[in-house]
Write a protein that holds these residues in place. Structure first.
Motif, mmCIF file in Angstrom:
data_model
loop_
_atom_site.group_PDB
_atom_site.id
_atom_site.type_symbol
_atom_site.label_atom_id
_atom_site.label_comp_id
_atom_site.label_asym_id
_atom_site.label_seq_id
_atom_site.Cartn_x
_atom_site.Cartn_y
_atom_site.Cartn_z
ATOM 1 N N TRP A 44 0.835 -1.211 0.000
ATOM 2 C CA TRP A 44 0.000 0.000 0.000
ATOM 3 C C TRP A 44 0.865 1.254 0.000
ATOM 4 N N ALA A 45 1.910 1.233 0.793
ATOM 5 C CA ALA A 45 2.766 2.417 0.905
ATOM 6 C C ALA A 45 3.537 2.684 -0.387
ATOM 7 N N LEU A 46 3.977 1.621 -1.061
ATOM 8 C CA LEU A 46 4.815 1.785 -2.244
ATOM 9 C C LEU A 46 4.011 2.059 -3.509
ATOM 10 N N VAL A 47 2.935 1.314 -3.717
ATOM 11 C CA VAL A 47 2.154 1.446 -4.966
ATOM 12 C C VAL A 47 0.665 1.500 -4.631
ATOM 13 N N PRO A 48 0.197 2.567 -4.007
ATOM 14 C CA PRO A 48 -1.227 2.623 -3.632
ATOM 15 C C PRO A 48 -2.161 2.583 -4.833
ATOM 16 N N GLY A 49 -1.694 3.072 -5.983
ATOM 17 C CA GLY A 49 -2.553 3.093 -7.163
ATOM 18 C C GLY A 49 -2.945 1.719 -7.660
ATOM 19 N N LEU A 50 -2.194 0.677 -7.279
ATOM 20 C CA LEU A 50 -2.543 -0.680 -7.700
ATOM 21 C C LEU A 50 -3.712 -1.246 -6.907
ATOM 22 N N PHE A 51 -4.036 -0.647 -5.784
ATOM 23 C CA PHE A 51 -5.052 -1.212 -4.896
ATOM 24 C C PHE A 51 -6.360 -0.436 -4.903
ATOM 25 N N VAL A 88 -5.460 3.603 2.196
ATOM 26 C CA VAL A 88 -4.351 3.083 1.390
ATOM 27 C C VAL A 88 -3.344 4.184 1.083
ATOM 28 N N HIS A 89 -3.823 5.345 0.648
ATOM 29 C CA HIS A 89 -2.910 6.435 0.303
ATOM 30 C C HIS A 89 -2.259 7.049 1.549
ATOM 31 N N THR A 91 -1.146 5.293 3.981
ATOM 32 C CA THR A 91 -0.180 4.332 4.488
ATOM 33 C C THR A 91 1.254 4.807 4.275
ATOM 34 N N ALA A 92 1.526 5.417 3.124
ATOM 35 C CA ALA A 92 2.890 5.852 2.810
ATOM 36 C C ALA A 92 3.411 6.812 3.869
ATOM 37 N N SER A 93 2.587 7.769 4.258
ATOM 38 C CA SER A 93 3.011 8.740 5.263
ATOM 39 C C SER A 93 3.226 8.066 6.620
ATOM 40 N N SER A 94 2.297 7.200 7.006
ATOM 41 C CA SER A 94 2.401 6.541 8.310
ATOM 42 C C SER A 94 3.611 5.626 8.373
ATOM 43 N N VAL A 95 3.833 4.841 7.324
ATOM 44 C CA VAL A 95 4.943 3.889 7.314
ATOM 45 C C VAL A 95 6.282 4.612 7.197
ATOM 46 N N ALA A 96 6.360 5.609 6.306
ATOM 47 C CA ALA A 96 7.620 6.346 6.127
ATOM 48 C C ALA A 96 8.012 7.069 7.412
ATOM 49 N N SER A 97 7.043 7.648 8.094
ATOM 50 C CA SER A 97 7.335 8.347 9.344
ATOM 51 C C SER A 97 7.847 7.375 10.406
ATOM 52 N N ALA A 98 7.196 6.215 10.513
ATOM 53 C CA ALA A 98 7.637 5.223 11.491
ATOM 54 C C ALA A 98 9.024 4.695 11.145
ATOM 55 N N ASP A 243 -3.326 10.515 6.994
ATOM 56 C CA ASP A 243 -2.628 9.671 7.966
ATOM 57 C C ASP A 243 -3.659 8.886 8.776
ATOM 58 N N TRP A 244 -3.276 7.694 9.196
ATOM 59 C CA TRP A 244 -4.237 6.846 9.899
ATOM 60 C C TRP A 244 -4.785 7.516 11.160
ATOM 61 N N GLY A 245 -3.924 8.152 11.924
ATOM 62 C CA GLY A 245 -4.393 8.817 13.141
ATOM 63 C C GLY A 245 -5.342 9.963 12.833
#
Length: 286
Positions: A44-51, A88-89, A91-98, A243-245
């Motif tokens: 999801w974080a890398l290629v959200p457009g596929l999902f 999904v979109h 996710t990139a921010s949440s994962v990259a920040s973590a 962001d999820w939060g």
């Protein structure tokens, strides 16, 4: 002298390869499920457009607050935006920040623990007292203080979360270095004329870093949770960020439509619990 001490990277690579071979032979179902969840989150974080083909920012007002369905898996929000697309979109921010938070914790905390455990003396005393100060402050409170000083955005929340994790990595690395420093092969390296820095980089570091990977995976999950909490309180990026939060914080104002809270909250909980399970499994297979 062990074979693991021949190269700074030999021991971690060999250990990782051995872990991989054991994992290929037998992976518990719960770990397999956790790995699948983490793999999906990373995808999801890398290629959200596929999902998802929906726009996470622009919605259809006529379709606002629709419940979960085949067309909108997580339903829609108060502006008619597909909630699954926003999760999904976001996710990139949440994962990259973590991930940034974990990198800060590993580098700063690992270096502090490495120097404190190997050099000892006043270096150990000073660094140990600094770590004690960080441990005395609740992690979430420390993150709030730092992000308030730096400013409200996702990058600053990642930095704040990383600084709050420094003490944990420093304490673990220091304990591993002290234990490794007393090993016979380290004494043999000194007797063969190795300098302190040569022994540190080539022998102590590779063998003392065995606990870092499970801890980093665990801290990755905790960082996702802390960053989501900060975003929930408004310390992250403002809307229309997803962001999820922030999604949970927005959804709490529409409790008549509970999927606005449940969907991002369940994704967050699933990701954190999966990382926790993987971390425990890595500790057992090390």
């Amino acid at each position: 002298m062990t074979a693991a001490s021949l190269s700074p990277l030999a021991s971690p690579i060999a250990r990782l390869a051995a872990t991989g071979r054991r994992a290929a032979r037998r992976v518990p179902p719960s770990v397999a499920l956790s790995l699948a969840v983490v793999a999906l989150v990373i995808a999801w974080a890398l290629v959200p457009g596929l999902f998802t083909a929906y726009d996470p920012v622009v919605g259809v007002p006529a379709q606002k607050l629709l419940g979960p369905s085949a067309a909108h898996w997580f339903g829609t929000d108060h502006l008619g935006r597909d909630l699954y697309a926003r999760v999904v979109h976001g996710t990139a921010s949440s994962v990259a920040s973590a991930l940034l938070a974990v990198v800060i914790g590993v580098l700063a905390g690992g270096l502090a623990g490495l120097l404190a455990g190997f050099l000892g003396g006043w270096v150990d005393v000073v660094l140990a007292r600094l770590v004690d100060i960080l441990l005395a402050i609740p992690r979430f409170l420390l993150a709030v203080i730092i992000v308030t000083a730096l400013g409200f955005d996702t990058t600053n929340t990642a930095i704040a979360t990383g600084v709050a994790a420094v003490a944990v990595f420093a304490r673990v690395m220091r304990a591993e270095v002290i234990k490794t420093r007393q090993a016979i092969f380290v004494e043999a390296a000194f007797l063969q004329g190795g300098s302190r820095w040569h022994v540190l980089v080539r022998h102590v570091l590779p063998n003392a870093s065995r606990s870092v990977l499970p801890l980093a995976v665990l801290q990755f999950g905790l960082s996702i949770l802390v960053i989501a909490g900060l975003a929930f309180l408004g310390y992250g990026d403002p809307p229309p960020a997803s962001d999820w939060g922030l999604l949970i914080a927005t959804g709490k104002d529409y409790l008549k439509w509970p999927w606005l809270v449940y969907a991002p909250a369940l994704v967050t909980v699933a990701a954190v619990l999966s990382l926790n399970r993987i971390s425990r499994w890595l500790r057992r297979t090390d």
